[in-house]
Write a protein that holds these residues in place. Structure first.
Motif, PDB file in Angstrom:
ATOM      1  N   ALA A  77       0.983  -1.701  -0.092  1.00 21.56           N
ATOM      2  CA  ALA A  77      -0.161  -0.177  -0.586  1.00 21.56           C
ATOM      3  C   ALA A  77       1.170   1.252  -0.477  1.00 21.56           C
ATOM      4  CB  ALA A  77      -0.828   0.043   1.027  1.00 21.56           C
ATOM      5  N   THR A  78       1.954   1.151   0.458  1.00 24.68           N
ATOM      6  CA  THR A  78       3.013   2.264   0.533  1.00 24.68           C
ATOM      7  C   THR A  78       3.905   2.431  -0.656  1.00 24.68           C
ATOM      8  OG1 THR A  78       3.915   1.076   2.121  1.00 24.68           O
ATOM      9  CG2 THR A  78       2.614   2.875   2.594  1.00 24.68           C
ATOM     10  N   PHE A  79       4.226   1.542  -1.268  1.00 28.15           N
ATOM     11  CA  PHE A  79       5.471   1.394  -1.957  1.00 28.15           C
ATOM     12  C   PHE A  79       5.234   2.082  -3.522  1.00 28.15           C
ATOM     13  CE2 PHE A  79       7.055   0.241  -5.861  1.00 28.15           C
ATOM     14  CZ  PHE A  79       8.478   0.465  -5.661  1.00 28.15           C
ATOM     15  N   PRO A  80       3.246   2.575  -3.631  1.00 24.96           N
ATOM     16  CA  PRO A  80       3.820   2.948  -5.416  1.00 24.96           C
ATOM     17  C   PRO A  80       4.291   4.594  -5.403  1.00 24.96           C
ATOM     18  CG  PRO A  80       1.652   1.653  -4.096  1.00 24.96           C
ATOM     19  CD  PRO A  80       2.947   2.129  -3.048  1.00 24.96           C
ATOM     20  N   VAL A  81       3.553   5.132  -3.703  1.00 25.16           N
ATOM     21  CA  VAL A  81       4.162   6.445  -4.181  1.00 25.16           C
ATOM     22  C   VAL A  81       5.502   6.471  -5.232  1.00 25.16           C
ATOM     23  CG1 VAL A  81       6.097   6.571  -2.130  1.00 25.16           C
ATOM     24  CG2 VAL A  81       5.059   8.163  -2.414  1.00 25.16           C
ATOM     25  N   GLY A  82       7.160   5.575  -5.016  1.00 21.38           N
ATOM     26  CA  GLY A  82       7.828   6.206  -5.831  1.00 21.38           C
ATOM     27  C   GLY A  82       7.143   6.468  -7.271  1.00 21.38           C
ATOM     28  N   LEU A  83       6.071   5.513  -7.570  1.00 15.52           N
ATOM     29  CA  LEU A  83       6.136   5.814  -9.324  1.00 15.52           C
ATOM     30  C   LEU A  83       4.892   6.012  -9.404  1.00 15.52           C
ATOM     31  CD1 LEU A  83       6.173   4.145 -11.892  1.00 15.52           C
ATOM     32  CD2 LEU A  83       3.812   2.793 -11.548  1.00 15.52           C
ATOM     33  N   ILE A  84       4.376   7.074  -8.303  1.00 14.12           N
ATOM     34  CA  ILE A  84       3.898   8.319  -8.127  1.00 14.12           C
ATOM     35  C   ILE A  84       4.629   9.780  -8.870  1.00 14.12           C
ATOM     36  CG2 ILE A  84       1.836   9.817  -7.452  1.00 14.12           C
ATOM     37  CD1 ILE A  84       0.673   6.705  -6.586  1.00 14.12           C
ATOM     38  N   LEU A  85       5.426   9.345  -8.401  1.00 13.95           N
ATOM     39  CA  LEU A  85       6.445  10.390  -8.219  1.00 13.95           C
ATOM     40  C   LEU A  85       7.259  10.303  -9.545  1.00 13.95           C
ATOM     41  CD1 LEU A  85       7.843  10.663  -4.825  1.00 13.95           C
ATOM     42  CD2 LEU A  85       6.348  12.318  -5.719  1.00 13.95           C
ATOM     43  N   LEU A 199      -2.559   4.512 -10.798  1.00 14.57           N
ATOM     44  CA  LEU A 199      -1.204   3.652 -10.542  1.00 14.57           C
ATOM     45  C   LEU A 199      -1.215   2.943  -9.513  1.00 14.57           C
ATOM     46  CD1 LEU A 199       1.093   7.053 -11.239  1.00 14.57           C
ATOM     47  CD2 LEU A 199       0.935   5.100 -12.366  1.00 14.57           C
ATOM     48  N   TRP A 200      -1.520   3.234  -8.437  1.00 16.37           N
ATOM     49  CA  TRP A 200      -1.290   3.321  -7.181  1.00 16.37           C
ATOM     50  C   TRP A 200      -1.493   1.031  -7.292  1.00 16.37           C
ATOM     51  CZ3 TRP A 200      -4.508   0.531  -3.345  1.00 16.37           C
ATOM     52  CH2 TRP A 200      -4.370  -0.351  -1.998  1.00 16.37           C
ATOM     53  N   PHE A 201      -2.887   1.442  -7.610  1.00 14.09           N
ATOM     54  CA  PHE A 201      -3.444  -1.035  -7.589  1.00 14.09           C
ATOM     55  C   PHE A 201      -2.587  -1.632  -7.923  1.00 14.09           C
ATOM     56  CE2 PHE A 201      -8.167   1.584  -6.478  1.00 14.09           C
ATOM     57  CZ  PHE A 201      -7.747   0.143  -5.322  1.00 14.09           C
ATOM     58  N   PRO A 202      -1.925  -1.325  -9.402  1.00 15.56           N
ATOM     59  CA  PRO A 202      -1.240  -2.453  -9.736  1.00 15.56           C
ATOM     60  C   PRO A 202      -0.450  -2.446  -9.111  1.00 15.56           C
ATOM     61  CG  PRO A 202      -2.241  -1.735 -11.377  1.00 15.56           C
ATOM     62  CD  PRO A 202      -2.750  -0.310 -10.567  1.00 15.56           C
ATOM     63  N   VAL A 203       0.655  -1.857  -9.144  1.00 17.91           N
ATOM     64  CA  VAL A 203       1.578  -1.849  -7.931  1.00 17.91           C
ATOM     65  C   VAL A 203       2.016  -2.442  -6.721  1.00 17.91           C
ATOM     66  CG1 VAL A 203       3.571  -0.532  -7.525  1.00 17.91           C
ATOM     67  CG2 VAL A 203       2.826   0.393  -9.054  1.00 17.91           C
ATOM     68  N   MET A 204       0.853  -1.887  -5.964  1.00 20.44           N
ATOM     69  CA  MET A 204       0.036  -2.279  -4.634  1.00 20.44           C
ATOM     70  C   MET A 204       0.518  -4.132  -5.443  1.00 20.44           C
ATOM     71  SD  MET A 204      -1.975  -4.068  -3.106  1.00 20.44           S
ATOM     72  CE  MET A 204      -3.489  -3.698  -3.632  1.00 20.44           C
ATOM     73  N   CYS A 205      -0.255  -4.587  -6.131  1.00 22.07           N
ATOM     74  CA  CYS A 205      -0.345  -6.045  -5.996  1.00 22.07           C
ATOM     75  C   CYS A 205       0.537  -6.787  -6.297  1.00 22.07           C
ATOM     76  CB  CYS A 205      -1.203  -5.554  -7.413  1.00 22.07           C
ATOM     77  SG  CYS A 205      -2.094  -7.540  -7.644  1.00 22.07           S
ATOM     78  N   PHE A 206       1.749  -5.819  -7.309  1.00 24.66           N
ATOM     79  CA  PHE A 206       3.174  -6.483  -7.467  1.00 24.66           C
ATOM     80  C   PHE A 206       4.240  -6.839  -6.043  1.00 24.66           C
ATOM     81  CE2 PHE A 206       6.127  -2.992  -8.611  1.00 24.66           C
ATOM     82  CZ  PHE A 206       7.878  -3.516  -7.387  1.00 24.66           C
ATOM     83  N   VAL A 207       3.620  -5.797  -5.691  1.00 22.88           N
ATOM     84  CA  VAL A 207       4.288  -5.588  -4.263  1.00 22.88           C
ATOM     85  C   VAL A 207       4.400  -6.390  -2.885  1.00 22.88           C
ATOM     86  CG1 VAL A 207       5.343  -4.652  -2.210  1.00 22.88           C
ATOM     87  CG2 VAL A 207       5.270  -3.480  -4.488  1.00 22.88           C
ATOM     88  N   ALA A 208       2.277  -6.878  -2.920  1.00 20.07           N
ATOM     89  CA  ALA A 208       1.930  -7.886  -1.775  1.00 20.07           C
ATOM     90  C   ALA A 208       2.414  -9.238  -2.123  1.00 20.07           C
ATOM     91  CB  ALA A 208       0.850  -7.127  -1.970  1.00 20.07           C
ATOM     92  N   ILE A 209       2.125  -9.377  -3.816  1.00 20.36           N
ATOM     93  CA  ILE A 209       2.263 -10.738  -4.761  1.00 20.36           C
ATOM     94  C   ILE A 209       3.989 -11.337  -4.161  1.00 20.36           C
ATOM     95  CG2 ILE A 209       1.845 -11.933  -6.169  1.00 20.36           C
ATOM     96  CD1 ILE A 209       0.310 -10.296  -7.663  1.00 20.36           C
ATOM     97  N   GLY A 210       4.666 -10.074  -4.131  1.00 17.66           N
ATOM     98  CA  GLY A 210       6.137 -10.507  -3.932  1.00 17.66           C
ATOM     99  C   GLY A 210       6.913 -10.573  -5.287  1.00 17.66           C
ATOM    100  N   PHE A 211       6.377 -10.268  -6.357  1.00 15.45           N
ATOM    101  CA  PHE A 211       7.075 -10.362  -7.480  1.00 15.45           C
ATOM    102  C   PHE A 211       8.504  -9.661  -7.679  1.00 15.45           C
ATOM    103  CE2 PHE A 211       3.301 -10.831 -10.253  1.00 15.45           C
ATOM    104  CZ  PHE A 211       3.475 -12.274  -9.797  1.00 15.45           C
ATOM    105  N   GLU A 212       9.670  -9.440  -8.675  1.00 16.73           N
ATOM    106  CA  GLU A 212      11.006  -8.538  -8.470  1.00 16.73           C
ATOM    107  C   GLU A 212      10.925  -8.048  -9.488  1.00 16.73           C
ATOM    108  OE1 GLU A 212      13.301  -9.601  -6.233  1.00 16.73           O
ATOM    109  OE2 GLU A 212      11.776 -10.885  -5.034  1.00 16.73           O
ATOM    110  N   HIS A 213      11.479  -6.394  -9.122  1.00 16.83           N
ATOM    111  CA  HIS A 213      11.274  -5.069  -9.558  1.00 16.83           C
ATOM    112  C   HIS A 213      12.546  -5.281  -9.604  1.00 16.83           C
ATOM    113  CE1 HIS A 213      10.754  -1.066 -10.910  1.00 16.83           C
ATOM    114  NE2 HIS A 213       9.818  -0.817 -11.943  1.00 16.83           N
ATOM    115  N   SER A 214      13.526  -4.804 -11.084  1.00 15.51           N
ATOM    116  CA  SER A 214      14.986  -4.518 -10.991  1.00 15.51           C
ATOM    117  C   SER A 214      15.102  -3.152 -10.429  1.00 15.51           C
ATOM    118  CB  SER A 214      15.723  -4.291 -11.917  1.00 15.51           C
ATOM    119  OG  SER A 214      14.687  -3.740 -13.427  1.00 15.51           O
ATOM    120  N   ILE A 215      14.567  -2.076 -10.078  1.00 11.63           N
ATOM    121  CA  ILE A 215      14.464  -1.210 -10.300  1.00 11.63           C
ATOM    122  C   ILE A 215      14.146  -0.902  -9.103  1.00 11.63           C
ATOM    123  CG2 ILE A 215      14.340   1.338 -10.768  1.00 11.63           C
ATOM    124  CD1 ILE A 215      15.110  -0.160 -12.618  1.00 11.63           C
ATOM    125  N   ALA A 216      12.973  -1.534  -8.325  1.00 11.69           N
ATOM    126  CA  ALA A 216      12.925  -1.326  -6.370  1.00 11.69           C
ATOM    127  C   ALA A 216      13.562  -1.840  -6.152  1.00 11.69           C
ATOM    128  CB  ALA A 216      11.707  -1.686  -6.184  1.00 11.69           C
TER     129      ALA A 216
END
Length: 269
Positions: A77-85, A199-216
Motif C-alpha cells: 500500500a505504501t510502495f506506489p508513491v515511487g511510481l506516482i512521483l 498507478l496505485w492498484f497494480p503496483v500495490m498488487c505486485f509488491v504484495a504478491i512478492g514479484f521482483e522489480h529490478s529498480i526497486a
C-alpha cells in the motif's frame, strides 16, 4: 498522431497505445544529460517508495507476525508513491520504458538500437539514483539502523539473492507486467487523482504478491548490504538484478507493449 478530445475523461486502450508512440519518440530523442538526470531522479523516487514500504510494512511486528498477509498489504500500500512521483513529477524509469517504447519501434519511428540505448542509459541512471538515496539519505542518516527495520532489510536482501535464477526471472515478468499496466492506467486518466489511483492498484498488487522489480531491488539489496547483509555486490547483480531486469523487459515489453501494439496499433491488423 491522433488528437483526443479534451472533454474525454479517460483514453481508451487503443488511444493509450497510440499515445505511447508519441511518448516513445520524445523519450528516445531526449538529450543525453536530461535523460541521465531524469533517470537518476526515477531511481531515487523508487527508493523513496521502497524505504516507506520497509518502514511501514516491517514496522508493526507484533501485528504482522501472526498475520503475514497484513505485512504484505502494508508494504504494497505504501510502495506506489515511487511510481506516482515518476509519472506525475516526471522522470525516466527503465521498467516503464520497457513498454512505452515498443509501439514506436514497431512502427519504425525510431530504431531498436535507439530503444536499447534508452533502456541501458536509464537503467544505469536509475541505479545511480537508487544508490545515492540508499547510501546518503538512508545509511548515513541511520534510518534503518534500529530494529525491526535493520533486521528486515537484511532479510529482504538475503532472500532476494538466494532465489533461483529462473524464479527471479519469472517474478520479474510478473512485476513489470503489473507496473506497465499501472503506467497504462496512469496514461488513461487526465486528472492527477485519476492517475494516482490507476498507478496505485497494480503496483500495490505486485509488491504484495512478492514479484521482483529490478529498480526497486536497486534499493532493497544495496540497503541490505550497507546494513551488513551477507550479500556481495557480485551476487546483487548476478543473482537478482540481471535476471530481474530480463524478466522486467519480458513482462513490460512483451505482455504490455507488444501485445497491446498487436491488438490496437499493428498495421493491417
Amino acid at each position: 498522431m491522433e488528437q483526443f478530445p479534451d472533454t474525454q475523461p479517460t483514453l481508451s486502450p487503443a488511444e493509450i497505445t497510440l499515445l505511447t508512440r508519441k511518448i516513445g519518440s520524445k523519450k528516445v530523442n531526449q538529450p543525453f544529460r536530461k535523460l541521465l538526470v531524469l533517470g537518476f531522479l526515477a531511481g531515487a523516487y523508487i527508493a523513496m517508495g521502497g524505504l516507506l514500504s520497509v518502514l511501514i510494512g516491517s514496522g508493526f511486528p507484533e501485528w504482522t507476525q501472526a498475520n503475514p498477509g497484513l505485512q504484505k498489504l502494508l508494504a504494497g500500500a505504501t510502495f506506489p508513491v515511487g511510481l506516482i512521483l515518476v509519472v506525475i513529477a516526471g522522470a525516466e524509469l527503465f521498467t516503464g520504458n520497457n513498454a512505452t517504447l515498443i509501439s514506436g519501434a514497431f512502427h519504425k519511428q525510431y530504431s531498436w538500437g535507439a530503444v536499447l540505448r534508452n533502456w541501458t542509459l536509464v537503467w544505469l541512471a536509475n541505479f545511480a539514483g537508487a544508490l545515492f538515496f540508499s547510501y546518503f539519505l538512508i545509511y548515513l542518516t541511520g534510518i534503518l539502523d534500529p530494529d525491526p527495520w535493520h533486521t528486515a532489510i537484511i532479510q529482504i536482501a538475503q532472500a532476494k539473492t538466494a532465489l533461483p535464477w529462473h524464479v527471479v526471472f519469472l517474478k520479474g515478468i510478473g512485476a513489470n507486467w503489473l507496473v506497465c499496466l499501472a503506467v497504462w492506467l496512469g496514461l488513461a486518466s487526465r486528472s492527477a487523482a485519476g492517475k494516482m489511483l490507476g498507478l496505485w492498484f497494480p503496483v500495490m498488487c505486485f509488491v504484495a504478491i512478492g514479484f521482483e522489480h529490478s529498480i526497486a531491488n536497486m534499493f532493497y539489496i544495496p540497503s541490505g548490504i550497507f546494513q551488513g547483509a551477507d550479500v556481495s555486490w557480485v551476487s546483487c547483480l548476478r543473482d537478482n538484478l540481471i535476471p530481474a531486469t530480463l524478466g522486467n523487459i519480458a513482462g513490460g515489453g512483451f505482455f504490455v507493449g507488444t501485445l497491446y501494439w498487436y491488438v490496437y496499433a499493428r498495421k493491417n491488423g
